[in-house]
Design an enzyme around this catalytic site. Structure first.
Site, PDB file in Angstrom:
ATOM      1  N   LYS A  54       0.649  -1.219  -0.031  1.00  0.00           N
ATOM      2  CA  LYS A  54      -0.081   0.110  -0.057  1.00  0.00           C
ATOM      3  C   LYS A  54       0.955   1.192   0.062  1.00  0.00           C
ATOM      4  O   LYS A  54       0.805   2.426  -0.751  1.00  0.00           O
ATOM      5  CB  LYS A  54      -0.873   0.052   1.045  1.00  0.00           C
ATOM      6  CG  LYS A  54      -2.063  -0.753   1.012  1.00  0.00           C
ATOM      7  CD  LYS A  54      -3.049  -1.235   2.260  1.00  0.00           C
ATOM      8  CE  LYS A  54      -3.763  -2.154   2.166  1.00  0.00           C
ATOM      9  NZ  LYS A  54      -4.141  -2.780   3.299  1.00  0.00           N
ATOM     10  N   GLN A  98      -5.676  -2.091   9.227  1.00  0.00           N
ATOM     11  CA  GLN A  98      -5.525  -3.340   8.602  1.00  0.00           C
ATOM     12  C   GLN A  98      -6.101  -4.458   9.435  1.00  0.00           C
ATOM     13  O   GLN A  98      -5.849  -4.405  10.841  1.00  0.00           O
ATOM     14  CB  GLN A  98      -4.090  -3.519   8.602  1.00  0.00           C
ATOM     15  CG  GLN A  98      -3.502  -4.805   7.678  1.00  0.00           C
ATOM     16  CD  GLN A  98      -4.019  -5.228   6.380  1.00  0.00           C
ATOM     17  OE1 GLN A  98      -3.880  -4.220   5.725  1.00  0.00           O
ATOM     18  NE2 GLN A  98      -4.430  -6.136   5.633  1.00  0.00           N
ATOM     19  N   ASP A 121     -12.074   1.776   3.282  1.00  0.00           N
ATOM     20  CA  ASP A 121     -12.191   0.330   2.998  1.00  0.00           C
ATOM     21  C   ASP A 121     -13.868  -0.159   2.880  1.00  0.00           C
ATOM     22  O   ASP A 121     -14.069  -0.866   2.545  1.00  0.00           O
ATOM     23  CB  ASP A 121     -12.017  -0.343   4.553  1.00  0.00           C
ATOM     24  CG  ASP A 121     -10.647  -1.043   4.401  1.00  0.00           C
ATOM     25  OD1 ASP A 121     -10.617  -1.564   3.170  1.00  0.00           O
ATOM     26  OD2 ASP A 121      -9.954  -1.281   5.248  1.00  0.00           O
TER      27      ASP A 121
HETATM   28  N1  GUN Z   1      -7.121  -7.428   5.499  1.00  0.00           N
HETATM   29  C1  GUN Z   1      -7.238  -8.199   4.410  1.00  0.00           C
HETATM   30  N2  GUN Z   1      -7.748  -7.477   3.445  1.00  0.00           N
HETATM   31  C2  GUN Z   1      -8.198  -6.407   3.938  1.00  0.00           C
HETATM   32  C3  GUN Z   1      -8.796  -5.190   3.389  1.00  0.00           C
HETATM   33  O1  GUN Z   1      -9.250  -4.927   2.278  1.00  0.00           O
HETATM   34  N3  GUN Z   1      -9.169  -4.076   4.382  1.00  0.00           N
HETATM   35  C4  GUN Z   1      -8.354  -4.126   5.531  1.00  0.00           C
HETATM   36  N4  GUN Z   1      -8.642  -3.133   6.289  1.00  0.00           N
HETATM   37  N5  GUN Z   1      -7.934  -5.007   5.909  1.00  0.00           N
HETATM   38  C5  GUN Z   1      -7.576  -6.238   5.398  1.00  0.00           C
END
Ligand code: GUN
Length: 295
Positions: A54, A98, A121
């Site tokens: 990211k 996350q 998200d």
């Molecule tokens: N963990 C795995 N995929 C995701 C996601 O799309 N967003 C977040 N916040 N955590 C994750």
């Protein structure tokens, strides 16, 4: 005819170029750099890889990236204080915490604390509710990426029977909702099958489009699909492979080679849905900036 390969990596690159151009324009015209905060609690190796990716994607798209890495024993109240700080930070347009979080932290409480206007998200109940009733909002990244892959590959969705395999809150359930909405990227007839479905193959054989999001290798095999089906594989599973350098390789939920022989189009793993998730996160962050500026 051989199946068309739905190349998520290429579609993600195309979209990231568009997003970077928008970021540059927002900067030039409004003096705003899109800012994304990513919060990671603990040292889960897969999460660390995601967070690194990211950060790299933000740098490439000319975003401001604020990475907050906290120890695994961080208290829930300290995490909530950090969220409050990021909610108030003018440089931050999007906040992502996350998942999964360590067990002593209540994830629902944390997701609820994020300002819905910064919830890139799309996990805040307010935004989930807006999605449900077809109001404009942040759509969750992986399902939105799946829809973009279909649309940008020229797959017609309206009127088609889509069978979704899996009912998770992150992928299957939002997809059921998004694809049954009344719009040109949806208007599908949607069936969701899951671990308690009787005769799963009876449903998948009727599908024009199958989206596999079960989290288990070989969930969709060639005998379960009709000729000419379109398949998007959301699964990412590690299987042991002594010939691989890391001792494992990544496979999806679909028996790729055998299903490809019957399909009109199919996405691979890796190189399918994976690169789309972060792309849609950048897309949502741009949307957050525009909403704040009222443009
Ligand atoms: N963990 C795995 N995929 C995701 C996601 O799309 N967003 C977040 N916040 N955590 C994750």
């Amino acid at each position: 005819m051989p199946a068309k390969i739905i190349d998520g990596k290429a579609i993600a690159e195309e979209m990231r170029a568009e997003i970077k151009a928008e970021a540059q324009q927002l900067n030039a015209q409004h003096g705003v750099t899109p800012g994304l905060a990513v919060v990671l609690v603990g040292e889960d190796p897969a999460s660390q890889v995601y967070v690194r990716m990211k950060g790299k994607a933000c740098a490439e798209a000319e975003f401001f990236s604020d990475e907050r890495k906290l120890p695994a024993d961080t208290s829930e109240s300290d995490l909530l204080s950090l969220i409050a700080e990021l909610n108030a930070d003018e440089k931050i347009h999007g906040i992502l915490v996350q998942l999964p979080l360590p067990k002593h932290i209540d994830s629902s409480k944390v997701l609820l604390a994020i300002d819905p206007a910064k919830d890139v998200d799309g996990f805040h109940p307010t935004n989930v509710g807006k999605m449900m009733i077809g109001e404009q909002t942040f759509l969750p990244c992986t399902p939105h990426g799946v829809v973009q892959m279909l649309v940008r590959s020229g797959v017609e969705i309206p009127g088609k029977h889509v069978v979704i395999v899996g009912r998770s809150n992150i992928v299957g359930r939002p997809l059921m909702n998004m694809l049954s909405q009344k719009n040109d990227h949806a208007n599908a007839t949607v069936t969701c099958v899951h671990t308690r479905t009787k005769d799963m193959a009876g449903f998948t054989r009727q599908a024009d489009i199958i989206i596999a999001a079960a989290g288990r290798p070989n969930t969709v095999t060639a005998d379960m699909v009709k000729d000419g089906v379109v398949v998007i594989d959301v699964g990412v599973n590690r299987v042991e492979d002594p010939t691989a350098k890391r001792g494992f390789r990544l496979v999806g939920d679909v028996d790729f080679e055998a299903v490809k022989a019957k399909a009109a189009a199919i996405s691979p793993v890796p190189g399918g849905v994976g690169p789309m998730t972060i792309t849609m996160l950048l897309y949502n962050t741009i949307a957050a900036v525009k909403a704040k500026l009222g443009i």
